[in-house]
Design a protein around this motif. Structure first.
Motif, short mmCIF file in Angstrom:
data_model
loop_
_atom_site.label_atom_id
_atom_site.label_comp_id
_atom_site.label_asym_id
_atom_site.label_seq_id
_atom_site.Cartn_x
_atom_site.Cartn_y
_atom_site.Cartn_z
N VAL A 25 53.87 -15.47 26.51
CA VAL A 25 53.91 -16.94 26.53
C VAL A 25 52.58 -17.56 26.61
O VAL A 25 52.26 -18.48 25.90
CB VAL A 25 54.52 -17.25 28.27
N GLU A 26 51.65 -16.68 27.15
CA GLU A 26 50.38 -17.28 27.08
C GLU A 26 49.75 -17.28 25.60
O GLU A 26 48.82 -18.12 25.14
CB GLU A 26 49.17 -16.77 27.99
N ALA A 83 54.64 -15.03 39.01
CA ALA A 83 53.51 -14.83 38.44
C ALA A 83 52.99 -16.36 37.72
O ALA A 83 52.03 -16.25 36.96
CB ALA A 83 53.77 -13.78 37.13
N GLY A 84 53.82 -17.25 38.28
CA GLY A 84 53.48 -18.61 37.74
C GLY A 84 54.00 -19.00 36.27
O GLY A 84 53.27 -19.73 35.64
N VAL A 85 55.01 -18.38 35.96
CA VAL A 85 55.68 -18.57 34.82
C VAL A 85 57.16 -19.26 34.87
O VAL A 85 57.82 -18.57 35.83
CB VAL A 85 55.83 -17.26 33.66
N LYS A 86 57.24 -20.58 34.36
CA LYS A 86 58.46 -21.11 34.45
C LYS A 86 59.68 -20.10 33.85
O LYS A 86 59.58 -19.66 32.87
CB LYS A 86 58.65 -22.46 33.86
N ALA A 87 60.75 -19.87 34.63
CA ALA A 87 61.83 -19.15 34.30
C ALA A 87 63.09 -19.25 34.87
O ALA A 87 63.07 -19.77 36.03
CB ALA A 87 61.25 -17.33 34.45
N ARG A 88 64.26 -18.99 34.20
CA ARG A 88 65.49 -18.94 34.85
C ARG A 88 66.45 -17.95 34.34
O ARG A 88 66.24 -17.68 33.09
CB ARG A 88 66.23 -20.33 34.96
N ALA A 118 67.11 -25.90 24.59
CA ALA A 118 66.54 -26.89 25.13
C ALA A 118 65.65 -26.56 26.51
O ALA A 118 64.52 -26.80 26.49
CB ALA A 118 67.64 -27.85 25.64
N SER A 119 66.26 -25.56 27.45
CA SER A 119 65.18 -24.93 28.28
C SER A 119 64.15 -24.17 27.72
O SER A 119 63.04 -24.53 28.19
CB SER A 119 66.28 -24.07 29.29
N ALA A 126 63.87 -17.93 29.41
CA ALA A 126 65.10 -17.41 29.33
C ALA A 126 65.50 -16.06 29.84
O ALA A 126 65.10 -15.28 29.02
CB ALA A 126 66.03 -17.88 28.36
N VAL A 127 65.94 -15.71 31.02
CA VAL A 127 66.33 -14.35 31.15
C VAL A 127 67.76 -14.13 31.17
O VAL A 127 68.61 -14.68 31.80
CB VAL A 127 65.83 -13.82 32.54
N ILE A 128 68.36 -13.29 30.23
CA ILE A 128 69.59 -13.00 29.90
C ILE A 128 69.96 -11.49 30.27
O ILE A 128 69.38 -10.77 29.70
CB ILE A 128 69.89 -13.30 28.47
#
Ligand code: ADP
Ligand code: ASP
Ligand code: MG
Length: 412
Positions: A25-26, A83-88, A118-119, A126-128
């Motif tokens: 991500v970074e 860890a400060g990462v946006k996730a769902r 979109a997310s 996105a965690v699937i």
């Protein structure tokens, strides 16, 4: 990014996966992650179903065994957030990942991506959960053991990902299972076709269906290790094995690309089958009707009294059903004895090089013969030769063939 069972086994491992995702991500990547259940968890859940009833309802089996991935997807989302990462997380039924209703071995149809994309565009990982989908009836399905690889490739195709990185406990695809042959060599590239063949004859590093799907959808797949430190090279530098189209293989090819083994087949022999038209059909029709996949087949030379022996292999898991189907058809087939043996292993050598070079099979037979390994059945395809041998000789056979085809790495 897809992480397998050993990579997700426990909170420490999941934290390390989160750190790896964070690095990507970074580095400016939008990431969707597909996860497996913790190693051993799916076996445990399958065991519960068997214990509850030997005749369990496959629809309910799927509800139970899909749970392992639900847990790890939630845990990884939590670890990423910490860890400060946006996730769902996005469960199979939430996206949804549509599948057919062949419970326990469902096939993915389409994956709806609007909400997902979109997310992701809004900066959320996105965690699937792998291995799961939802049928048209709205019931949870699973894709067959090892199916998270297929989930990952399907998601990658649906969102048109630049690449699908399959993180596992080895750092790539090897000339043979590195746990059996320490001198196996890592392949920088392997073609879709060879990987498909290797997976289907027992190289379980990728689920066979995931390779077929990647080939069809042109997904760039890399196999690499999740067991490397923080200073490991980034996935973009392609440290693992790339699965590529044949045109992308530039170097002069080895005759053989890889060797695989499979101990999950059982051998069945029918003795004294009448040697007449329709006899073989009478054997295989009842097996086909019972949805059993027959693999290797040999029909022996006829005895002088007009009968012959027929030998073939079926998946061990289908042995009991096969014997039952054959016994029921005994009158119609007219065989003498029905003999079976589960102590067999199939050894296969695979390589596109054998299309244009003679002698691959002969090297195989000579090498095994010199070691006193008896061959019980043979089958071939355009890019593969398989033999059936005694199970106890598996490791020896793989090792001597690996040497015979010049695949051994230089001694360290
Ligand atoms: P995951 O849990 O990550 O899905 P798997 O256990 O399904 O991992 O697959 C990885 C394993 O595949 C390795 O540990 C290795 O023992 C095995 N394997 C079999 N054949 C090969 C091969 N040719 N190259 C690499 N690994 C192989
Ligand atoms: N957890 C499932 C299995 O063990 C799917 C996977 O890990 O790929 O088969
Ligand atoms: Mg796997």
């Amino acid at each position: 990014m897809k992480f397998g069972g050993t990579s997700m086994a426990g909170i420490e491992r999941i934290r390390s996966v989160a750190a790896r995702v964070k690095r990507e991500v970074e580095a400016g990547n939008e990431v969707a992650v597909v996860v497996s259940a913790m190693a051993g968890e799916t076996d445990r859940l399958v065991g519960f179903c068997r214990e509850a009833s030997s005749l369990y309802d496959p629809k309910e089996y799927d509800v139970v065994v899909a749970a392992g991935e639900q847990i790890t997807s939630g845990l990884l989302a939590i670890a990423l957030q910490a860890a400060g990462v946006k996730a769902r997380s996005w469960l199979g039924w939430q996206l949804p990942i549509h599948s057919d209703d062949a419970h326990a071995k469902a096939r993915i149809g389409t994956i709806e991506t609007d909400a997902l994309l979109a997310s992701m565009a809004a900066g959320e990982v996105a965690v699937i959960p792998g291995f799961q989908g939802v049928s048209d009836e709205g019931r949870v399905t699973t894709l067959g053991r090892g199916g998270s690889d297929t989930s990952a490739v399907a998601v990658a195709a649906a969102i048109k990902a630049d690449r699908c990185d399959i993180y596992t406990d080895v750092d790539g695809v090897y000339t043979t299972d590195p746990r059996i042959v320490p001198r196996a060599r890592k392949l920088a590239k392997v073609t879709y076709e060879e990987m498909l063949e290797l997976a289907s004859v027992g190289a379980k590093v990728l689920q066979t269906r995931s390779v077929g799907l990647a080939m069809k959808e042109n997904v760039r797949v890399q196999v690499l290790s999740s067991f490397t430190g923080e200073d490991a090279p980034m996935a973009d530098t392609l440290p693992g094995t790339m699965i590529v189209a044949e045109e992308e293989i530039d170097v002069e090819r080895q005759l053989i690309t890889g060797i695989a083994h499979d101990k999950n087949e059982a051998k069945i022999t029918l003795t004294s089958v009448p040697d007449k038209p329709g006899a073989v059909a009478a054997i295989f029709e009842p097996l086909a009707a019972a949805n059993i996949n027959v693999d290797m087949i040999i029909q022996n030379i006829a005895h002088n009294h007009g009968s012959t022996d027929v030998t073939f292999t079926v998946p061990s898991a289908d042995l009991a059903r096969s014997l039952e189907a054959l016994n029921q058809a005994r009158e119609a087939i007219g065989f003498g004895e029905l003999v079976h043996d589960t102590r067999v292993a199939k050894i296969s050598v695979v390589g596109v090089g054998m299309r244009s070079h003679a002698g691959v099979a002969s090297t195989m037979f000579t090498t095994l013969g010199a070691r006193g390994i008896n061959i019980q059945a043979i089958s071939t395809s355009e890019i593969k030769v398989s033999v059936l041998i005694h199970e106890d000789e598996t490791e020896l056979a793989v090792r001597v063939l690996h040497t015979a085809y010049g695949l051994d790495a230089e001694a360290a």
